[in-house]
Design a protein around this motif. Structure first.
Motif, short mmCIF file in Angstrom:
data_model
loop_
_atom_site.label_atom_id
_atom_site.label_comp_id
_atom_site.label_asym_id
_atom_site.label_seq_id
_atom_site.Cartn_x
_atom_site.Cartn_y
_atom_site.Cartn_z
N ASN A 393 26.43 32.29 34.17
CA ASN A 393 24.99 32.54 34.19
C ASN A 393 24.50 32.93 35.58
O ASN A 393 23.64 33.79 35.74
CB ASN A 393 24.24 31.31 33.69
N LYS A 394 25.08 32.28 36.59
CA LYS A 394 24.71 32.65 37.97
C LYS A 394 25.15 34.08 38.29
O LYS A 394 24.41 34.84 38.91
CB LYS A 394 25.36 31.68 38.96
N GLU A 395 26.35 34.45 37.83
CA GLU A 395 26.81 35.81 38.06
C GLU A 395 25.93 36.82 37.33
O GLU A 395 25.64 37.90 37.85
CB GLU A 395 28.26 35.94 37.61
N ILE A 396 25.53 36.46 36.11
CA ILE A 396 24.64 37.36 35.35
C ILE A 396 23.33 37.54 36.08
O ILE A 396 22.81 38.66 36.21
CB ILE A 396 24.41 36.79 33.93
N GLN A 397 22.76 36.44 36.59
CA GLN A 397 21.49 36.53 37.33
C GLN A 397 21.65 37.39 38.58
O GLN A 397 20.76 38.19 38.92
CB GLN A 397 21.02 35.12 37.70
N LYS A 398 22.77 37.24 39.24
CA LYS A 398 23.02 38.04 40.45
C LYS A 398 23.10 39.53 40.11
O LYS A 398 22.52 40.38 40.81
CB LYS A 398 24.33 37.57 41.09
N GLU A 399 23.81 39.85 39.03
CA GLU A 399 23.92 41.25 38.63
C GLU A 399 22.58 41.80 38.16
O GLU A 399 22.25 42.97 38.41
CB GLU A 399 24.96 41.39 37.51
N MET A 400 21.78 40.95 37.50
CA MET A 400 20.45 41.40 37.05
C MET A 400 19.54 41.68 38.25
O MET A 400 18.77 42.66 38.24
CB MET A 400 19.83 40.35 36.14
N ASP A 401 19.64 40.85 39.26
CA ASP A 401 18.86 41.11 40.49
C ASP A 401 19.29 42.43 41.12
O ASP A 401 18.45 43.21 41.60
CB ASP A 401 19.04 39.96 41.47
N GLN A 402 20.60 42.67 41.12
CA GLN A 402 21.08 43.93 41.68
C GLN A 402 20.59 45.12 40.85
O GLN A 402 20.20 46.16 41.39
CB GLN A 402 22.60 43.91 41.74
N ARG A 403 20.58 44.94 39.52
CA ARG A 403 20.09 46.02 38.66
C ARG A 403 18.60 46.29 38.90
O ARG A 403 18.17 47.45 38.96
CB ARG A 403 20.32 45.64 37.19
N ASP A 404 17.84 45.21 39.07
CA ASP A 404 16.41 45.39 39.35
C ASP A 404 16.20 46.12 40.69
O ASP A 404 15.32 46.98 40.80
CB ASP A 404 15.70 44.03 39.39
N ALA A 405 17.02 45.78 41.68
CA ALA A 405 16.88 46.44 42.98
C ALA A 405 17.21 47.92 42.87
O ALA A 405 16.52 48.78 43.46
CB ALA A 405 17.80 45.77 43.99
N ILE A 406 18.27 48.25 42.12
CA ILE A 406 18.62 49.68 41.94
C ILE A 406 17.53 50.41 41.17
O ILE A 406 17.19 51.55 41.48
CB ILE A 406 19.98 49.78 41.22
N THR A 407 16.96 49.72 40.18
CA THR A 407 15.88 50.35 39.40
C THR A 407 14.67 50.63 40.29
O THR A 407 14.06 51.71 40.21
CB THR A 407 15.48 49.43 38.24
N LYS A 408 14.32 49.68 41.14
CA LYS A 408 13.20 49.92 42.06
C LYS A 408 13.49 51.06 43.02
O LYS A 408 12.62 51.89 43.31
CB LYS A 408 12.90 48.64 42.83
N MET A 409 14.71 51.11 43.51
CA MET A 409 15.08 52.21 44.42
C MET A 409 15.01 53.56 43.70
O MET A 409 14.57 54.56 44.27
CB MET A 409 16.49 51.96 44.96
N LYS A 410 15.43 53.55 42.43
CA LYS A 410 15.35 54.79 41.66
C LYS A 410 13.90 55.23 41.48
O LYS A 410 13.58 56.42 41.57
CB LYS A 410 16.02 54.58 40.31
N ASP A 411 13.00 54.26 41.21
CA ASP A 411 11.58 54.60 41.09
C ASP A 411 11.04 55.18 42.39
O ASP A 411 10.23 56.12 42.39
CB ASP A 411 10.78 53.35 40.70
N VAL A 412 11.49 54.61 43.52
CA VAL A 412 11.06 55.14 44.81
C VAL A 412 11.54 56.57 44.99
O VAL A 412 10.80 57.44 45.46
CB VAL A 412 11.57 54.24 45.95
N TYR A 413 12.78 56.85 44.59
CA TYR A 413 13.32 58.20 44.71
C TYR A 413 12.57 59.18 43.81
O TYR A 413 12.38 60.35 44.17
CB TYR A 413 14.80 58.20 44.35
#
Length: 592
Positions: A393-413
């Motif tokens: 569950n901790k690994e899943i949360q970590k990957e979800m945070d990374q996915r959210d960060a990539i999504t935000k970066m994509k929105d910025v782009y």
């Protein structure tokens, strides 16, 4: 009290005394420096000591520090680390407030002393020059007086001599007058220089020297005051950290008071509890009744009241309490119906199950730890599975945070194309999403095992039952064994090592005996919920949605025995099938 009036003639001694005062100041600075070095060394040793006894990360030692006594010890180590920090503060404050300040002051003191004694030497040189002028004037006046006296005597002699011409007498008279005039001039000059010297001498002893010595006295008194202030600072630096050191010691006392022996005892239970029930009483075996013994030997029950002869391997007796007993193949004894043996087996308290499960447990000793921790006792297995689920569950949360960060970066782009290409992040986003999906499937797999284990343990008031989730058929669990596969008839959990050759002999002998058994009747049907590849010996492969016959229910080891046809039967994980028992089947029991 003034050095200028009391010590007007002790210029050299004052010079030596002030130099001694500077040496004392430098000695005190050296003392404080050495104290700071000792404090730093002590602090370093305390920190190293604290670090040395800190538990190593990701080690067995770290797990042992869950007890309150060990936690108190960790708190003590942390407080000692803070305690060491206060000694570093002492060193820093002494260095800056004492050593640094006195070093600057001593440079100013040396410069001031040099200036004062330079003025004193200058005044000495001036009075000495005046004295030399006075002496020179005095000697010249004395010489001129003697010359004038001789010239006068020579004139009187010449004047009294009748043989001397008048011109010679006049010349002698003029010479005498000149010498008298020179003597008078020397007298006047000597008198003037004497007055000047007296004036300078008065100024030297009553003005210049007192002023200079007064400055030297003030300088020396300031030095004395400064070293006294430094000593006070020395004490204050120590006093300032006493409250914090007191808090550190209070923290150690508080940590000691937090030790709870009852809690530690409970943690020991949680750490080593197997979840097995203690063995029951062993009933008396009456060997005078051979018929009863025969029935007992042919029974599949592991009741503690039945006979348990020792297994023999290669002529050696192995007194192990395994539940399977050699079948009596004597033709004189009638074989008991299988349904009767099955009913007797189901009514007793099951501890050890079929031989194939036992054989899987023995073979597991020679291999690696199974993924589902089925080699552990139930309680320990539950803890391991729960820990694994939490980690996933901790690994899943970590990957979800990374996915959210990539999504935000994509929105910025997308909003600012000049900052980067949004399409360049699609591949990374897909990888993260795929990783999350794999982790979720893995979590569902372990949650299913966890729910299975918790369903067999006694009710736990403090923990709610977990609901098992479905997991992908592409990641089937590798279930080889369970904790009860290695349980002896008396309920103990054994870890006795066996030689590989002995294990093979045991497996062969038992296979021969069980192969002689007549086929078990079907007690129900089951439907495969997932595809299972039966790669281990004794297992059978099933396809999702396939319907098969149940010939032996799960006895607590996580396996169900099924049959596809007369020649094809084996075990599948209970969590892979949905069982429908036939209550009207011959020899079938009712299962909840």
């Amino acid at each position: 009290m003034s050095w200028g009036t009391e010590l007007w003639d002790q210029f050299d001694n004052l010079e030596k005394h002030t130099q001694w005062g500077i040496d004392i100041l430098e000695k005190y600075i050296k003392f404080v420096k050495e104290r700071t070095e000792i404090e730093l060394s002590y602090a370093k040793q305390l920190r190293n000591l604290s670090k040395k006894y800190q538990p190593k990360k990701n080690s067995k030692e770290e797990e042992e520090y869950k007890y309150t006594s060990c936690k108190a010890f960790i708190s003590t180590l942390n407080e000692m680390n803070d305690y060491a920090g206060q000694h570093e503060v002492i060193s820093e404050n002494m260095t800056s407030h004492i050593v640094g300040d006195l070093a600057r002051y001593i440079q100013e003191l040396k410069q001031e002393r040099k200036s004062n004694f330079h003025d004193g030497r200058k005044a000495q040189q001036h009075i000495e020059t005046c004295w030399k002028q006075l002496e020179s004037s005095k000697r010249r006046f004395e010489r001129d007086c003697k010359e004038a006296d001789r010239a006068q005597q020579y004139f009187e002699k010449m004047d009294a001599d009748i043989n001397v011409t008048k011109a010679d007498v006049e010349k002698a008279r003029q010479q005498a007058q000149i010498r008298h005039q020179m003597a008078e001039d020397s007298k006047a000059d000597y008198s003037s220089i004497l007055q000047k010297f007296n004036h300078e001498q008065h100024e030297y002893y009553h003005t210049h020297i007192p002023n200079i010595f007064q400055k030297i006295q003030e300088m020396e008194e300031r030095r004395i005051v400064k070293i006294g202030e430094s000593m006070k600072t020395y004490a204050e630096v120590d006093r300032q950290v006493i409250p914090i050191i007191g808090k550190c010691l209070d923290g150690i006392v508080k940590a000691a008071e937090s030790i709870d022996q009852k809690n530690d005892s409970q943690l020991v239970i949680e750490a080593y509890k197997s979840g097995f029930e203690p063995p029951g009483d062993i009933e008396f075996e009456d060997y005078t009744q051979p018929m009863k013994r025969t029935v007992s030997d042919n029974s599949l029950s592991n009741s503690r009241g039945e006979g348990k002869p020792e297994l023999k391997f290669g002529g050696k007796s192995k007194g192990k309490l395994w539940p399977f007993i050699k079948k009596n193949k004597s033709p004189k004894q009638q074989k008991e119906p299988l349904s009767h043996r099955f009913n007797e087996f189901m009514t007793t308290k099951p501890k050890i199950h079929c031989f194939r499960s036992l054989k899987r447990g023995l073979s597991l000793k020679l291999g690696a730890t199974p993924e589902d921790f089925s080699n552990l006792p139930p309680e320990q297995r539950r803890k391991k599975l729960q820990q694994k689920v939490d980690e996933l569950n901790k690994e899943i949360q970590k990957e979800m945070d990374q996915r959210d960060a990539i999504t935000k970066m994509k929105d910025v782009y997308l909003k600012n194309p000049q900052m980067g290409d949004p399409a360049s992040l699609d591949h990374k986003l897909a990888e993260v999403s795929q990783t999350i999906e794999k982790l979720r499937l893995e979590t569902q797999k372990f949650e299913a095992w966890l729910a299975e284990v918790e369903g067999r343990l006694p009710a736990r008031s403090e923990q709610a039952r977990r609901q098992s989730g479905l997991y992908d058929s592409q990641h089937p669990p590798t279930v080889n064994n369970c904790a009860q596969d290695r349980e002896s008839p008396d309920g103990s959990y054994t870890e006795e090592q066996s030689q590989e050759s002995e294990v093979k002999v045991l497996a062969t002998d038992f296979d021969d005996e069980f192969d002689d058994e007549e086929p078990l009747p079907a007690i129900g049907t089951c439907k495969a919920l997932y595809t299972f590849e039966g790669q281990n010996e004794g297992t059978i492969s099933v396809v999702e949605g396939e319907t098969l016959y149940v010939i032996e229910e799960d006895k607590g080891d996580g396996w169900t025995r099924i049959r596809r046809n007369e020649d094809e039967e084996g075990y599948v994980p209970t969590s892979y099938v949905e069982v429908y028992l036939d209550k009207n089947a011959k020899g079938a029991k009712t299962y909840i």
